[in-house]
Every structure is written in C-alpha cells, then in structure tokens.
Motif scaffolding. Structure first.
Motif, PDB file in Angstrom:
ATOM      1  N   THR A   1     -15.411   8.200   1.440  1.00  0.00           N
ATOM      2  CA  THR A   1     -14.709   7.355   2.411  1.00  0.00           C
ATOM      3  C   THR A   1     -14.648   5.913   1.912  1.00  0.00           C
ATOM      4  OG1 THR A   1     -15.393   8.779   4.229  1.00  0.00           O
ATOM      5  CG2 THR A   1     -14.704   6.547   4.801  1.00  0.00           C
TER       6      THR A   1
ATOM      7  N   THR B   1     -12.036   5.527  -0.654  1.00  0.00           N
ATOM      8  CA  THR B   1     -10.731   5.483  -0.001  1.00  0.00           C
ATOM      9  C   THR B   1     -10.452   4.081   0.530  1.00  0.00           C
ATOM     10  OG1 THR B   1     -10.834   7.810   0.602  1.00  0.00           O
ATOM     11  CG2 THR B   1      -9.353   6.438   1.908  1.00  0.00           C
TER      12      THR B   1
ATOM     13  N   GLU C   1      -9.721   1.744  -2.405  1.00  0.00           N
ATOM     14  CA  GLU C   1      -8.367   1.952  -2.938  1.00  0.00           C
ATOM     15  C   GLU C   1      -7.321   1.333  -2.013  1.00  0.00           C
ATOM     16  OE1 GLU C   1      -5.229   5.589  -3.517  1.00  0.00           O
ATOM     17  OE2 GLU C   1      -7.335   6.052  -3.844  1.00  0.00           O
ATOM     18  N   ALA C   2      -7.488   1.552  -0.717  1.00  0.00           N
ATOM     19  CA  ALA C   2      -6.541   1.009   0.256  1.00  0.00           C
ATOM     20  C   ALA C   2      -6.569  -0.514   0.264  1.00  0.00           C
ATOM     21  CB  ALA C   2      -6.842   1.551   1.644  1.00  0.00           C
TER      22      ALA C   2
ATOM     23  N   SER D   1       0.275   6.436  -1.988  1.00  0.00           N
ATOM     24  CA  SER D   1      -1.118   6.042  -1.742  1.00  0.00           C
ATOM     25  C   SER D   1      -1.606   6.597  -0.406  1.00  0.00           C
ATOM     26  CB  SER D   1      -1.265   4.522  -1.770  1.00  0.00           C
ATOM     27  OG  SER D   1      -2.600   4.162  -1.504  1.00  0.00           O
TER      28      SER D   1
ATOM     29  N   ALA E   1      -4.598   7.040   0.533  1.00  0.00           N
ATOM     30  CA  ALA E   1      -5.706   6.222   1.037  1.00  0.00           C
ATOM     31  C   ALA E   1      -5.201   5.052   1.870  1.00  0.00           C
ATOM     32  CB  ALA E   1      -6.552   5.708  -0.123  1.00  0.00           C
ATOM     33  N   THR E   2      -4.187   4.364   1.366  1.00  0.00           N
ATOM     34  CA  THR E   2      -3.664   3.201   2.080  1.00  0.00           C
ATOM     35  C   THR E   2      -2.997   3.618   3.378  1.00  0.00           C
ATOM     36  OG1 THR E   2      -3.321   2.090  -0.034  1.00  0.00           O
ATOM     37  CG2 THR E   2      -2.198   1.161   1.875  1.00  0.00           C
TER      38      THR E   2
ATOM     39  N   SER F   1      -3.624   6.247   5.161  1.00  0.00           N
ATOM     40  CA  SER F   1      -4.687   6.678   6.062  1.00  0.00           C
ATOM     41  C   SER F   1      -5.389   5.489   6.717  1.00  0.00           C
ATOM     42  CB  SER F   1      -5.697   7.521   5.279  1.00  0.00           C
ATOM     43  OG  SER F   1      -6.780   7.869   6.087  1.00  0.00           O
TER      44      SER F   1
END
Length: 117
Positions: free
Chosen positions: A42, A45, A48-49, A73, A75-76, A78
């Motif tokens: 997490t 993630t 990255e975001a 992306s 991650a972004t 999300s």
C-alpha cells in the motif's frame, strides 16, 4: 493509518522524527523492517501516486485523474478516488476526452477497474 496518509495526500516517503537519537525512517522502511507486506504494498502504491501527482504539476483533480488514466497509473487513479470518490461519477470522466475513454483507448484494464468499481 495508511488510509489517513492517502486521504491527507501525504507521501509514503515522510520521515519520522525520533526523539531517541535513532535514524529517521519512512513508513515504507518500517513496514519492510517488520515484514508487513500488505502495508509495504500500500505504501508503494501511495509513493507511486504521490510521485505521479507531483510530476503532473496539475492542481486540478479531474485533469490529474485523466492524465493518470491515460498513462495507465492504477496507483494514482486509486489514490485520487480514495481522496475524492465523487471524481469517478463526474460527467467529465465519461466524456470523449475523459478518464474512462482515455484508459479504454490505451487498454489500461486496471485503471478501468478502478474507475468503474
């Protein structure tokens, strides 16, 4: 705690301020040290975001969501949707230049899953 970091827009790279003289560590370093694999995943993630959002330079969440969808992306997308779930239901998402179409045209299935979940 992890959800709070995401909701507040904090980076997973934020360092602690220990008072015992030990070296400052990030939440990711702590999760890895204590073998908390789910927390580490997490936090990666979030990292990255956060990196994507910083690099995009946009302060408009809709524009950032669309850029993240176009780039694939997950991650972004999300993290942005966690911060503001209403982003996914805005008419702009399904417009011809919106996030949904951008992700579909580029074949970003993971992003599509996030947007329609």
């Amino acid at each position: 705690m992890l959800e709070w970091l995401a909701a507040q827009g904090h980076s997973a790279e934020l360092l602690s301020s220990p008072t015992d003289g030990s070296a400052p560590r990030s939440p990711l370093q702590m999760a890895l040290e204590y073998k908390r694999d789910d927390a580490a995943r997490t936090l990666r993630t979030l990292q990255e975001a956060h990196t994507f959002v910083r690099a995009s330079g946009s302060t408009d969440a809709d524009a950032t969501l669309c850029a993240a969808a176009r780039a694939g992306s997950v991650a972004t997308v999300s993290v942005l949707l966690r911060r503001d779930p209403s982003l996914a239901s805005k008419p702009a998402v399904a417009s011809a230049q919106g996030s949904l179409i951008a992700a579909a045209q580029a074949g970003h299935v993971g992003v599509l899953r996030e947007l329609i979940a």
